[in-house]
Write a protein that holds these residues in place. Structure first.
Motif, mmCIF file in Angstrom:
data_model
loop_
_atom_site.group_PDB
_atom_site.id
_atom_site.type_symbol
_atom_site.label_atom_id
_atom_site.label_comp_id
_atom_site.label_asym_id
_atom_site.label_seq_id
_atom_site.Cartn_x
_atom_site.Cartn_y
_atom_site.Cartn_z
ATOM 1 N N LEU A 6 0.826 -1.207 0.000
ATOM 2 C CA LEU A 6 0.000 0.000 0.000
ATOM 3 C C LEU A 6 0.861 1.258 0.000
ATOM 4 O O LEU A 6 0.560 2.231 -0.701
ATOM 5 N N GLU A 7 1.938 1.246 0.776
ATOM 6 C CA GLU A 7 2.819 2.423 0.798
ATOM 7 C C GLU A 7 3.439 2.666 -0.566
ATOM 8 O O GLU A 7 3.524 3.801 -1.033
ATOM 9 N N ARG A 8 3.867 1.597 -1.236
ATOM 10 C CA ARG A 8 4.455 1.756 -2.565
ATOM 11 C C ARG A 8 3.396 2.207 -3.575
ATOM 12 O O ARG A 8 3.683 2.987 -4.482
ATOM 13 N N SER A 9 2.173 1.701 -3.435
ATOM 14 C CA SER A 9 1.094 2.110 -4.343
ATOM 15 C C SER A 9 0.804 3.602 -4.202
ATOM 16 O O SER A 9 0.635 4.310 -5.209
ATOM 17 N N PHE A 10 0.744 4.097 -2.979
ATOM 18 C CA PHE A 10 0.483 5.521 -2.757
ATOM 19 C C PHE A 10 1.640 6.364 -3.289
ATOM 20 O O PHE A 10 1.419 7.452 -3.847
ATOM 21 N N ALA A 11 2.874 5.888 -3.118
ATOM 22 C CA ALA A 11 4.031 6.632 -3.627
ATOM 23 C C ALA A 11 3.988 6.716 -5.154
ATOM 24 O O ALA A 11 4.253 7.779 -5.741
ATOM 25 N N ARG A 12 3.634 5.613 -5.811
ATOM 26 C CA ARG A 12 3.539 5.610 -7.277
ATOM 27 C C ARG A 12 2.382 6.499 -7.737
ATOM 28 O O ARG A 12 2.486 7.188 -8.755
ATOM 29 N N MET A 13 1.289 6.485 -6.984
ATOM 30 C CA MET A 13 0.148 7.325 -7.324
ATOM 31 C C MET A 13 0.513 8.799 -7.192
ATOM 32 O O MET A 13 0.136 9.629 -8.025
ATOM 33 N N ASP A 14 1.248 9.147 -6.149
ATOM 34 C CA ASP A 14 1.669 10.526 -5.942
ATOM 35 C C ASP A 14 2.597 10.986 -7.061
ATOM 36 O O ASP A 14 2.477 12.098 -7.576
ATOM 37 N N GLU A 15 3.515 10.118 -7.454
ATOM 38 C CA GLU A 15 4.429 10.449 -8.552
ATOM 39 C C GLU A 15 3.662 10.689 -9.852
ATOM 40 O O GLU A 15 3.958 11.619 -10.610
ATOM 41 N N ALA A 16 2.651 9.841 -10.102
ATOM 42 C CA ALA A 16 1.824 10.022 -11.305
ATOM 43 C C ALA A 16 1.048 11.334 -11.238
ATOM 44 O O ALA A 16 0.897 12.031 -12.250
ATOM 45 N N ALA A 17 0.553 11.690 -10.037
ATOM 46 C CA ALA A 17 -0.265 12.897 -9.891
ATOM 47 C C ALA A 17 0.535 14.163 -10.156
ATOM 48 O O ALA A 17 0.020 15.122 -10.747
ATOM 49 N N ILE A 18 1.802 14.191 -9.748
ATOM 50 C CA ILE A 18 2.584 15.424 -9.905
ATOM 51 C C ILE A 18 3.277 15.497 -11.263
ATOM 52 O O ILE A 18 3.959 16.474 -11.550
ATOM 53 N N THR A 19 3.114 14.470 -12.089
ATOM 54 C CA THR A 19 3.689 14.506 -13.438
ATOM 55 C C THR A 19 2.637 14.384 -14.526
ATOM 56 O O THR A 19 2.975 14.256 -15.698
ATOM 57 N N THR A 20 1.363 14.407 -14.140
ATOM 58 C CA THR A 20 0.275 14.287 -15.119
ATOM 59 C C THR A 20 -0.586 15.534 -15.071
ATOM 60 O O THR A 20 -1.115 15.895 -14.015
ATOM 61 N N CYS A 21 -0.727 16.191 -16.206
ATOM 62 C CA CYS A 21 -1.521 17.413 -16.288
ATOM 63 C C CYS A 21 -3.015 17.081 -16.258
ATOM 64 O O CYS A 21 -3.421 15.951 -16.521
ATOM 65 N N ALA A 22 -3.816 18.092 -16.009
ATOM 66 C CA ALA A 22 -5.265 17.902 -16.014
ATOM 67 C C ALA A 22 -5.768 17.492 -17.394
ATOM 68 O O ALA A 22 -6.805 16.847 -17.516
ATOM 69 N N CYS A 23 -5.018 17.824 -18.443
ATOM 70 C CA CYS A 23 -5.438 17.448 -19.797
ATOM 71 C C CYS A 23 -5.078 16.002 -20.113
ATOM 72 O O CYS A 23 -5.443 15.490 -21.169
ATOM 73 N N GLY A 24 -4.315 15.341 -19.232
ATOM 74 C CA GLY A 24 -3.962 13.944 -19.435
ATOM 75 C C GLY A 24 -2.553 13.718 -19.923
ATOM 76 O O GLY A 24 -2.085 12.582 -19.976
#
Length: 408
Positions: A186-204
């Protein structure tokens, strides 16, 4: 004096009309959401959908038949009965997101038994981070669970490693190992999700090469509360101020703790990272964010972290239901009241249904308050909690999941 009285009467009439319009608008919205829930339930239970689900179950059973035979497991496993409700409420924009994935996978960490995924995300600075979490979090978790499963017991394939060696003498040791495995995944999943969130624009676009305003990414964020239901445990990972509560024997058992900036341990962590807690309409990180942990919020890193707190709770026979919701519910309802409402709603339908799956097949439960039909008692419980939050003037989006543990 007469003119003044006439103005007072007109004002009163205007207020009454406005209240009537608000009540009518809420009833229409609840009926619309209920109709969508009912339509989804009907679609899911059409013959072709049933054949597909049965085919998937048969394929999963045949693929792990040897393991099931050795461990003494029974198949197929009945899917959990649950209900969801998500409304914008009095907020102008919808930033909450809900995702449920029954039968997520059969990880080795749960001895190849099916696990189910439930999640609520409450976005801020726009809906894109919450929507991204809805699309990706369960994917990341499934991958991480397969990684944990591949190393457990020293066997990459997992053949008979967890079944032949699993006995009463090793139960405590295996439970500690299982809990640690879930925590890492779960900790690794949240870390990967956070990394995706800060590198993905609202346009996708990924990598911030789209030409959009960079602050759209920097200002976006979301809470995340994830609950995984296994045959023996409820595993909850929380980041932010959404919440998971277990109703057990009439009591509310918290499975997560809200991450508020004025929580003593969170305040100490924030200050140790060089940040400040400033009171502007409540405690806020740097006077901006009303939670101390979140997915995204790049501009507040590393003061605001995405690391979740994980709880590992053994299931008991007196467990009634699990409630997972955004703070639009919890800001106006206590955990105890929410459990009382949901438990009473589920309890009313216990004696009426002889088949545990009957309530999930067709929209047959009527809400006496609105006349809307719901596919299960769990869906009705989620709707009642939502309506209660709106009636108590919740100013935020409201997203709710109710899982009936008596039927799961």
């Amino acid at each position: 004096m007469t003119e003044y009285s006439r103005r007072m009467l007109n004002d009163d009439e205007s207020d009454a009309q406005e209240k009537c319009r608000e009540r009518r608008r809420r009833r229409i919205e609840m009926r619309r959401v209920a109709a969508l829930s009912s339509a989804a339930a009907i679609q899911a239970n059409r013959p072709e959908a049933k054949r597909l689900r049965l085919g998937e179950t048969a394929a999963a059973a045949s693929g792990s038949g040897d393991d099931m035979a050795e461990s003494g497991e029974e198949a197929p496993v009945r899917e959990p009965v649950y209900g969801t409700m998500s409304v914008s409420g009095r907020s102008r924009h919808m930033e909450d997101a809900i995702h449920v994935r029954t039968g997520l996978c059969r990880p080795e960490i749960s001895r190849r038994r099916l696990v189910h995924f439930f999640s609520v995300y409450d976005g801020h600075g726009g809906p894109h981070v919450a929507e991204l979490c809805r699309e990706k979090m369960h994917v990341f978790l499934e991958k991480e669970l397969r990684r944990v499963g591949g190393t457990r017991g020293g066997s990459a394939s997992g053949e008979a490693s967890t079944s032949s060696s699993y006995n009463e003498g090793e139960e405590n040791e295996n439970e500690v190992e299982e809990e640690e495995g879930w925590r890492r995944a779960l900790e690794r999943s949240f870390a990967r999700m956070d990394e995706a969130a800060i590198t993905t624009c609202a346009c996708g676009s990924v990598g911030l090469s789209c030409g959009c305003e960079p602050m759209e990414v920097a200002l976006g964020g979301s809470t995340a509360v994830v609950a995984v239901l296994t045959p023996d445990h409820i595993v909850v990972a929380n980041c932010g101020d959404s919440r998971a509560v277990l109703c057990r024997g009439g009591r509310a058992v918290p499975l997560s703790n809200d991450h508020k900036p004025d929580r003593p341990d969170e305040r100490a962590r924030i200050e140790a990272a060089g940040g400040r807690v400033i009171y502007v309409n409540g405690a806020r990180v740097e006077g901006i964010l009303a939670m101390s942990r979140s997915i995204g919020d790049q501009y507040l890193k590393p003061i605001v972290t995405s690391e979740p707190e994980v709880t590992f709770t053994k299931r008991e026979p007196e467990d009634e239901c699990l409630i997972i919701a955004s703070d639009g519910l919890w800001d106006v309802l206590s955990s105890e009241l929410a459990c009382e409402v949901a438990s009473e709603c589920l309890r009313e339908g216990t004696s009426a249904a002889t088949d545990p799956n009957t309530s999930a097949v067709a929209p047959q439960i009527e809400d006496e308050g609105t006349g809307a039909l719901y596919p299960s008692r769990s869906a009705l419980a989620a709707a009642l909690l939502t309506r209660l939050a709106l009636g108590r003037k919740s100013s935020d989006n409201v997203g709710v999941i109710v899982v009936n543990l008596k039927r799961s």
